[in-house]
Motif scaffolding. Structure first.
Motif, short mmCIF file in Angstrom:
data_model
loop_
_atom_site.label_atom_id
_atom_site.label_comp_id
_atom_site.label_asym_id
_atom_site.label_seq_id
_atom_site.Cartn_x
_atom_site.Cartn_y
_atom_site.Cartn_z
N ASP A 77 3.52 -25.98 33.85
CA ASP A 77 2.42 -25.54 34.71
C ASP A 77 1.31 -24.82 33.95
OD1 ASP A 77 3.68 -23.16 34.21
OD2 ASP A 77 4.40 -22.86 36.27
N THR A 78 1.33 -24.90 32.62
CA THR A 78 0.20 -24.43 31.81
C THR A 78 -0.71 -25.59 31.40
OG1 THR A 78 1.58 -24.61 29.82
CG2 THR A 78 1.46 -22.44 30.89
N LEU A 79 -0.48 -26.74 32.01
CA LEU A 79 -1.21 -27.96 31.67
C LEU A 79 -2.73 -27.75 31.74
CD1 LEU A 79 -1.42 -31.04 31.21
CD2 LEU A 79 -0.97 -31.35 33.65
N HIS A 80 -3.20 -27.04 32.76
CA HIS A 80 -4.65 -26.87 32.93
C HIS A 80 -5.27 -26.05 31.81
CE1 HIS A 80 -2.75 -23.40 34.82
NE2 HIS A 80 -3.88 -22.74 34.72
N ARG A 81 -4.45 -25.26 31.11
CA ARG A 81 -4.98 -24.50 29.99
C ARG A 81 -4.91 -25.29 28.68
NH1 ARG A 81 -2.30 -20.10 32.70
NH2 ARG A 81 -0.52 -20.15 31.29
N GLU A 82 -4.00 -26.26 28.60
CA GLU A 82 -3.80 -27.02 27.37
C GLU A 82 -4.60 -28.33 27.33
OE1 GLU A 82 0.43 -26.87 25.92
OE2 GLU A 82 0.73 -25.99 27.91
N ALA A 83 -4.84 -28.93 28.49
CA ALA A 83 -5.54 -30.22 28.54
C ALA A 83 -6.95 -30.14 27.96
CB ALA A 83 -5.55 -30.76 29.96
N PRO A 84 -7.74 -29.10 28.24
CA PRO A 84 -9.09 -29.06 27.68
C PRO A 84 -9.12 -29.11 26.16
CG PRO A 84 -8.91 -27.50 29.49
CD PRO A 84 -7.52 -28.00 29.21
N ASP A 85 -8.12 -28.52 25.50
CA ASP A 85 -8.06 -28.60 24.04
C ASP A 85 -7.88 -30.04 23.58
OD1 ASP A 85 -8.40 -25.88 23.70
OD2 ASP A 85 -6.26 -25.46 23.69
N LEU A 86 -7.00 -30.77 24.26
CA LEU A 86 -6.81 -32.19 23.93
C LEU A 86 -8.08 -32.99 24.21
CD1 LEU A 86 -3.22 -32.71 25.42
CD2 LEU A 86 -3.84 -32.63 22.99
N ALA A 87 -8.79 -32.60 25.25
CA ALA A 87 -9.99 -33.35 25.66
C ALA A 87 -11.12 -33.25 24.64
CB ALA A 87 -10.47 -32.86 27.02
N ARG A 88 -11.09 -32.23 23.80
CA ARG A 88 -12.15 -32.09 22.81
C ARG A 88 -12.15 -33.23 21.81
NH1 ARG A 88 -10.36 -26.51 22.80
NH2 ARG A 88 -11.80 -25.23 24.03
N ASN A 89 -11.00 -33.84 21.60
CA ASN A 89 -10.89 -34.94 20.63
C ASN A 89 -10.64 -36.28 21.31
OD1 ASN A 89 -11.10 -33.24 18.26
ND2 ASN A 89 -9.07 -32.47 18.80
N ALA A 90 -11.03 -36.40 22.57
CA ALA A 90 -10.80 -37.64 23.30
C ALA A 90 -11.96 -37.93 24.23
CB ALA A 90 -9.49 -37.56 24.09
N ASP A 91 -12.19 -39.21 24.48
CA ASP A 91 -13.18 -39.60 25.49
C ASP A 91 -12.55 -39.54 26.89
OD1 ASP A 91 -15.33 -40.40 23.64
OD2 ASP A 91 -13.92 -41.96 23.03
N HIS A 92 -11.26 -39.86 26.96
CA HIS A 92 -10.55 -39.85 28.23
C HIS A 92 -9.18 -39.23 28.06
CE1 HIS A 92 -13.46 -42.35 30.38
NE2 HIS A 92 -13.45 -43.20 29.38
N ILE A 93 -8.82 -38.36 28.99
CA ILE A 93 -7.45 -37.87 29.13
C ILE A 93 -6.92 -38.42 30.44
CG2 ILE A 93 -5.96 -35.86 29.47
CD1 ILE A 93 -7.00 -35.88 26.68
N VAL A 94 -5.75 -39.06 30.39
CA VAL A 94 -5.12 -39.58 31.60
C VAL A 94 -3.82 -38.80 31.80
CG1 VAL A 94 -4.15 -41.60 32.75
CG2 VAL A 94 -6.12 -41.86 31.22
#
Length: 217
Positions: free
Chosen positions: A67-84
């Protein structure tokens, strides 16, 4: 853009759609990461099966069923065009976190009577997430539709005036999805340009036309 596939009901095809959407964007040259937020880990299993088969890696698959996904996903999004995000069924804390992370929530539903798709709990969670992120977009996606069935048409008509609305692209009940998944493949990698691959391409194009995401105009 961060796209989360969510539904309180299991068995509606979230993982299949998540994998093939990610695969289609990757095929177009986009940088894509798929987050497996389902404790069952089906997307991770698919990725492992693909590796065993010696198939090239089209996109990254990361397990983040917490349930910490919302804090971790933005970091992954910095190096991606799309996060699914392949979301969990009936895990409220995880689902809230996925909702907070997303730019767009896709709710896969199968043609069924009203009470089969309109989960009051799911829509309540969506409304709650919009308190914190009022720009959060959401769409129903008609999935596993029999060809030209009355029920599919009636479900689409019922959802047409609903909030959230339904996307125009429908995904059929097709053997190709299961056949591809068994060998760690995507429907776009099957021979003969199957209808399933064309439907996924149409779905990604419709999502792109929504113009969502942190980098969208």
């Amino acid at each position: 853009m961060i796209v989360a596939l969510l539904n309180q009901k299991g068995g509606v095809g979230k993982t299949t759609l998540a994998l093939n959407l990610a695969g289609e964007w990757a095929r177009q040259g986009k940088r894509v990461t798929l987050i497996d937020a389902d404790p069952q880990g089906s997307a991770l299993d698919w990725s492992e099966q693909r590796g065993h088969g010696g198939l090239p890696r089209r996109f990254g698959v990361v397990g983040l069923a917490r349930d910490t996904l919302h804090r971790e996903a933005p970091d992954l999004a910095r190096n991606a065009d799309h996060i699914v995000i392949d979301g969990p069924p009936r895990v409220a804390g995880l689902m809230r976190s996925a909702l907070l992370a997303a730019d767009l929530v896709l709710i896969p539903v199968q043609p069924s009577p009203l009470d089969g798709w309109a989960s009051a709990e799911m829509l309540a969670l969506l409304s709650e997430a919009r308190i914190y992120g009022p720009d959060l977009a959401a769409r129903f996606v008609l999935n596993r539709c029999g060809a030209r069935t009355v029920l599919a048409r009636e479900t689409a008509e019922t959802l047409a005036d609903h909030d959230p609305p339904v996307l125009g692209t429908t995904i059929g009940q097709r053997v190709a999805f299961a056949a591809a998944a068994q060998t760690g493949r995507l429907v776009s990698e099957l021979d003969g340009d199957p209808p399933a691959a064309r439907e996924i391409a149409a779905l990604t194009a419709e999502i792109d036309r929504l113009g969502l995401g942190r980098g969208a105009p």
